[in-house]
Design a protein around this motif. Structure first.
Motif, mmCIF file in Angstrom:
data_model
loop_
_atom_site.group_PDB
_atom_site.id
_atom_site.type_symbol
_atom_site.label_atom_id
_atom_site.label_comp_id
_atom_site.label_asym_id
_atom_site.label_seq_id
_atom_site.Cartn_x
_atom_site.Cartn_y
_atom_site.Cartn_z
ATOM 1 N N GLY A 23 0.811 -1.213 0.000
ATOM 2 C CA GLY A 23 0.000 0.000 0.000
ATOM 3 C C GLY A 23 0.843 1.261 0.000
ATOM 4 O O GLY A 23 1.958 1.288 -0.530
ATOM 5 N N LYS A 506 -3.158 7.319 -3.019
ATOM 6 C CA LYS A 506 -3.825 6.195 -2.357
ATOM 7 C C LYS A 506 -4.459 5.277 -3.383
ATOM 8 O O LYS A 506 -4.383 4.041 -3.266
ATOM 9 N N SER A 510 -3.392 0.977 -4.513
ATOM 10 C CA SER A 510 -4.286 -0.161 -4.389
ATOM 11 C C SER A 510 -3.700 -1.351 -5.140
ATOM 12 O O SER A 510 -3.552 -1.328 -6.361
ATOM 13 N N HIS A 528 -1.237 4.283 4.349
ATOM 14 C CA HIS A 528 -1.550 3.070 5.095
ATOM 15 C C HIS A 528 -0.526 2.857 6.206
ATOM 16 O O HIS A 528 -0.841 2.273 7.246
ATOM 17 N N THR A 529 0.709 3.265 5.909
ATOM 18 C CA THR A 529 1.803 3.183 6.876
ATOM 19 C C THR A 529 2.455 4.559 6.953
ATOM 20 O O THR A 529 2.630 5.223 5.918
#
Length: 580
Positions: A23, A506, A510, A528-529
């Motif tokens: 991600g 983002k 995916s 995500h991180t």
């Protein structure tokens, strides 16, 4: 997928081991904290430029190690094998670079020594970098055709062109070979005819030299054996020997008869019985009988010996002069081979070849005409397949142009214009990839002409344009997405534009892996991180570290990015809203 990055003594980094998740991973921190060092270290592991200045002050060497999951891309696996590296199926791919303080470096692929160029080739298949100073991949126009084909789904048309190109190449090769052979044969026709006539007259056979050499050896040995047998026959004496033995036998018989008469009844008185031979008389008669028998046996054995010698001589039943004929034939074959600059063994094949060359002269026009017809048909088939491919590419180019243009305005690139340009490669270059090159071009301001992508002067704009391209291409590429890195793609923008950047990053992450260095809270909130890059001083040394943030610390970091040095409750609330 990049799973781990290990850094030792690179600029301000002492020792750092990072686990990379799938991600979108965002890197934030104060200006000067060393965020770019992390990317520099990754670039070093991927075969990027290694300069002595990357080695931490006081250290003898720096190292960077990037660990990727086992490759499952056929092209990448083939590249690794072609470069001579042994990577077992299912084994992680580990790229490592060691840089000495004097600027010298060593490279490794799964602990196997590698050249930096090979490391760079493999790294380019794994990671794309889009940033302030470079955009790897998109700036190289040689990648544009593949990107467009993947986006447009032109694999069927591309396969048809590749098959047509293979047929055309084979037809052209055959035509060129026939032309060259016919031209060469025509220039040498008289010489060929003379040489062929000589070979026809000679009529060489397969393995004839070996057979003749063996026959000559046998005949030579036979002649010597015959000479020895003739000498033996002479020494035996033939009829003369038998005559002498017969004469000797008669003489011994006469002697025995005389002895018997001398010792017989004539010596006794009349009317009385003959006296029996004495012992001495008996020995004489016995000796003479034995001598006669021995001579008789000698005659028989001599006759047998003469018969056996004659039989042995008759066994060498060779045609007179056969050895001379074999040698003459062998010499003739070898002389022909020397004249034609070949071997005796090759003479039969050369005879066939010369006959074929003469046939080409006689029938060459028909063969060339057939080859020309085939080449013309192959060229027409290629041109038709290439036309379909070009049409598919043009349609894909139109769709890609619209998709990219739709991405530019939200990213504050509303003055920019994008297009896909096609340039013909020439009719004489009908290859497996079609008859045009593909170039992505951009005009950055009204009135400017279109130019290559690197015509964008601003590093931030270049990174955002790369993001627009990747966002337009995302989900449409047949190829697996490499790891993508964006360095300060949000430079000089904020608010809605930063929000648009974050959304696209983002979306792009995916099913893929994206790393972004950012100063924008809107971008950071999409991760995500979240890694925070920090710089600290201890014992007179400045060190950069990276701390993965949990949810609470992540919200605090985004609040800092919103409010500055003093983090307010309002900033924390806004951060929570951004994170959603």
């Amino acid at each position: 997928m990049l799973t781990a990055l290990s850094i030792r003594d690179v600029v301000l980094v002492d020792a750092l081991d990072l686990e990379v998740e799938d991600g979108l991973t965002v890197l934030t921190g104060e200006t000067g904290a060393g965020k770019s060092i992390i990317l520099d270290a990754l670039g070093l592991a991927l075969g990027g430029r290694g300069e002595a200045g990357l080695v931490r002050s006081g250290a003898k060497q720096a190292s960077a190690t990037a660990v990727f999951t086992a490759p499952d891309d056929d092209d990448l696996i083939a590249l690794i094998a072609e470069r001579g590296f042994d990577v077992s199926p299912g084994e992680d791919l580990i790229l490592r670079r060691v840089l000495s303080a004097d600027g010298r470096s060593r490279a490794y692929v799964n602990d196997q020594t590698a050249g930096v160029a090979a490391l760079r080739e493999i790294g380019a298949r794994l990671v794309e970098v889009h940033g302030q100073h470079e955009t790897v991949g998109l700036l190289d126009w040689k990648t544009h055709r593949g990107l467009l084909d993947a986006y447009g789904g032109t694999a069927p048309q591309l396969s048809a062109v590749a098959q047509a190109a293979e047929w055309l190449k084979a037809a052209e090769t055959r035509l060129a070979a026939l032309r060259a052979a016919a031209a060469d044969a025509a220039a040498r026709s008289e010489e060929i005819a003379l040489n062929l006539a000589d070979l026809d007259a000679l009529d060489p056979r397969e393995d004839e030299e070996t057979e003749l050499a063996g026959e000559r050896a046998i005949l030579g040995a036979a002649e010597k054996a015959m000479a020895d047998l003739a000498d033996a026959r002479t020494q035996l004496g033939g009829d003369k020997l038998i005559q002498k033995l017969s004469a000797a036998l008669r003489a011994v018989e006469h002697a025995r008869q005389r002895a018997a008469q001398a010792l017989g009844p004539s010596d006794a008185e009349p009317g009385t019985d003959a006296a029996a031979p004495t012992g001495a008389e008996h020995v004489v008669l016995a000796r003479l009988s034995t001598a006669a028998e021995a001579i008789d046996r000698t005659i028989v054995e001599a006759l047998e010996a003469i018969a056996e010698v004659d039989a042995a001589a008759n066994a060498f039943d060779f045609e007179p002069g056969r050895l001379d004929k074999a040698e003459e034939r062998l010499f003739a074959l070898r002389a022909a081979a020397r004249k034609l600059n070949t071997t005796v063994h090759a003479l039969p094949a050369l005879r066939v070849s010369l006959r074929e060359q003469l046939r080409l002269i006689e029938d060459g026009a028909e063969a060339l005409t057939a080859a020309q017809r085939e080449t013309t048909a192959a060229r027409e088939a290629y041109d038709l397949a290439a036309t379909f491919l070009t049409s598919a590419r043009e349609a894909a180019g139109d769709r890609l142009t619209r998709a990219v243009m739709a991405e530019l305005t939200p990213l504050k690139l509303d003055r920019a214009r994008f297009r896909v340009a096609f340039e013909p490669v020439g009719e004489d270059r009908r290859g497996p990839l079609g008859v045009e090159t593909v170039r992505f071009q951009i005009a950055t301001n009204a009135g400017d002409g279109f130019g290559p992508l690197d015509a964008i002067a601003s590093g931030g704009e270049l990174a955002r344009f790369a993001l627009a391209m990747k966002a337009a291409l995302a989900g449409r590429e047949d190829q697996r997405q490499p790891v993508m890195i964006f360095d300060e793609v949000d430079q000089g923008v904020g608010g809605a534009v930063a929000e648009a950047v974050g959304q696209r990053l983002k979306r792009l992450s995916s099913g893929a892996q994206v790393l972004v260095v950012t100063h924008s809270p809107q971008v950071a909130a999409r991760g995500h991180t979240h890694w925070k890059v920090m710089k600290s001083d201890a014992d007179g040394m400045t060190t950069t570290t990276v701390v993965p943030l949990d949810d609470d610390r992540r919200r605090e970091e985004i609040a800092r990015m919103l409010s500055g040095a003093v983090i307010t409750d309002e900033a924390r609330a806004a951060a929570a809203v951004l994170i959603g």
